[in-house]
Design a protein around this motif. Structure first.
Motif, short mmCIF file in Angstrom:
data_model
loop_
_atom_site.label_atom_id
_atom_site.label_comp_id
_atom_site.label_asym_id
_atom_site.label_seq_id
_atom_site.Cartn_x
_atom_site.Cartn_y
_atom_site.Cartn_z
N LYS A 47 0.83 -1.20 0.00
CA LYS A 47 0.00 0.00 0.00
C LYS A 47 0.86 1.25 0.00
N THR A 48 1.94 1.23 0.78
CA THR A 48 2.82 2.39 0.86
C THR A 48 3.52 2.63 -0.47
N LEU A 49 3.94 1.55 -1.13
CA LEU A 49 4.60 1.71 -2.42
C LEU A 49 3.64 2.27 -3.46
N ARG A 50 2.40 1.77 -3.44
CA ARG A 50 1.43 2.23 -4.44
C ARG A 50 1.06 3.68 -4.22
N SER A 51 1.12 4.14 -2.99
CA SER A 51 0.73 5.52 -2.69
C SER A 51 1.96 6.37 -2.37
N GLU A 52 3.07 6.05 -3.03
CA GLU A 52 4.34 6.70 -2.71
C GLU A 52 4.24 8.22 -2.81
N HIS A 53 3.46 8.72 -3.77
CA HIS A 53 3.38 10.17 -3.96
C HIS A 53 2.19 10.77 -3.22
N GLN A 54 1.66 10.07 -2.22
CA GLN A 54 0.53 10.58 -1.45
C GLN A 54 0.82 10.58 0.05
N THR A 55 1.69 9.71 0.50
CA THR A 55 2.00 9.61 1.93
C THR A 55 2.97 10.72 2.34
N GLU A 56 2.55 11.57 3.26
CA GLU A 56 3.43 12.65 3.72
C GLU A 56 4.53 12.11 4.61
N LYS A 57 5.72 12.66 4.44
CA LYS A 57 6.86 12.35 5.31
C LYS A 57 7.42 13.69 5.78
N GLU A 58 7.50 13.84 7.10
CA GLU A 58 7.91 15.12 7.69
C GLU A 58 9.28 14.99 8.34
N TYR A 59 10.13 15.98 8.12
CA TYR A 59 11.50 15.97 8.63
C TYR A 59 11.85 17.29 9.30
N ILE A 112 7.99 18.86 4.54
CA ILE A 112 7.04 17.76 4.36
C ILE A 112 7.04 17.37 2.89
N LEU A 113 7.44 16.14 2.62
CA LEU A 113 7.54 15.63 1.25
C LEU A 113 6.42 14.63 0.97
N ARG A 155 7.72 12.10 11.11
CA ARG A 155 6.36 11.61 10.83
C ARG A 155 6.32 10.92 9.49
N ILE A 156 5.52 9.83 9.41
CA ILE A 156 5.17 9.18 8.15
C ILE A 156 3.66 9.02 8.17
N GLY A 157 2.96 9.74 7.30
CA GLY A 157 1.51 9.70 7.32
C GLY A 157 0.99 10.15 8.67
N GLU A 158 0.23 9.27 9.35
CA GLU A 158 -0.32 9.61 10.66
C GLU A 158 0.55 9.10 11.81
N VAL A 159 1.63 8.41 11.50
CA VAL A 159 2.51 7.86 12.53
C VAL A 159 3.59 8.88 12.86
N GLU A 160 3.71 9.23 14.13
CA GLU A 160 4.67 10.25 14.55
C GLU A 160 5.77 9.66 15.43
N LEU A 161 6.93 10.29 15.38
CA LEU A 161 8.06 9.89 16.21
C LEU A 161 7.80 10.22 17.68
#
Length: 221
Positions: A121-133, A176-177, A203-209
């Motif tokens: 699922k993550t691979l298929r939505s690679e350009h939709q899942t937010e990643k925050e740095y 946020i990418l 953060r990756i999607g809704e999962v936070e550090l």
């Protein structure tokens, strides 16, 4: 195919009976799915248990989802032959694999799981899942830097997608990418003559550090 995921197919395969007999067992409620009688040819998922006359046809698999703080200096690989590999520091008995990567010099959030569906699922939505740095650089951040990073920068012959960039202080910014080019943030900064001193994925999607420390982890659903 969908029919291969249904209860009828599982009964035919495990009990070595005909499709007709399999449907008869289902219609008569003789098969338990997750300890409950079913009367329909339902879809069977890997986590579902299936029992017929006290015979376990499928033992439901327990999926684990872990937020893990990868420390700096660790390669995101489970190959024990590679120096400083991730597998050597993981404290889990279960076989978990990372969803996505984080380069060796970066640190922060990795999602670990034994659920291959999450990986797909993550691979298929690679350009939709937010990643925050959170990123610390070696020069004072000005408005020109923020605007150019936000608009996208050409790296590896391709312009990156627009992203959100926010200055935190003179040397720190949040980004946020929604894409995952190898060493993307470092390459973008380099093109603007900035060096990255520290890079933490928070953060990756809704999962936070959140408050995890290096090597720390927590389970989530």
């Amino acid at each position: 195919m969908t029919f291969r995921k249904r209860l009828q197919y599982l009964l035919v395969k495990r009990l070595r009976i005909s499709n007709k007999n399999a449907l008869t067992l289902i219609n008569e409620g003789k098969v338990l799915v997750n300890n409950a009688e079913v009367f329909e040819n339902v879809v069977i998922n890997p986590e579902d248990s299936v029992v017929f006359e006290e015979q376990i046809l499928q033992e439901g698999k327990t999926f684990l989802y872990v937020a893990f703080y990868k420390p700096r200096g660790i390669e995101t690989t489970l190959n024990l032959e590679i120096e400083d590999n991730l597998k050597a520091i993981l404290p889990f008995k279960e076989e978990l694999f990372p969803v996505g990567r984080l380069d060796k010099e970066s640190e922060g959030l990795l999602v670990l799981t034994n659920d291959g569906r999450l990986f797909d699922k993550t691979l298929r939505s690679e350009h939709q899942t937010e990643k925050e740095y959170l990123v610390i650089v070696d020069k004072i951040i000005d408005e020109d830097f923020v605007q150019k990073m936000s608009a996208g920068i050409t790296i590896l012959g391709k312009k990156t997608l627009p992203c959100r960039v926010e200055k935190i202080d003179d040397f720190t910014f949040k980004i946020i990418l929604i894409q995952g080019i190898n060493r993307q943030i470092r390459r973008m900064c380099y093109k603007l003559d900035y060096g990255v001193l520290k890079l933490v994925r928070v953060r990756i999607g809704e999962v936070e550090l959140k408050d995890l420390a290096p090597n720390g982890f927590r389970y989530f659903k």
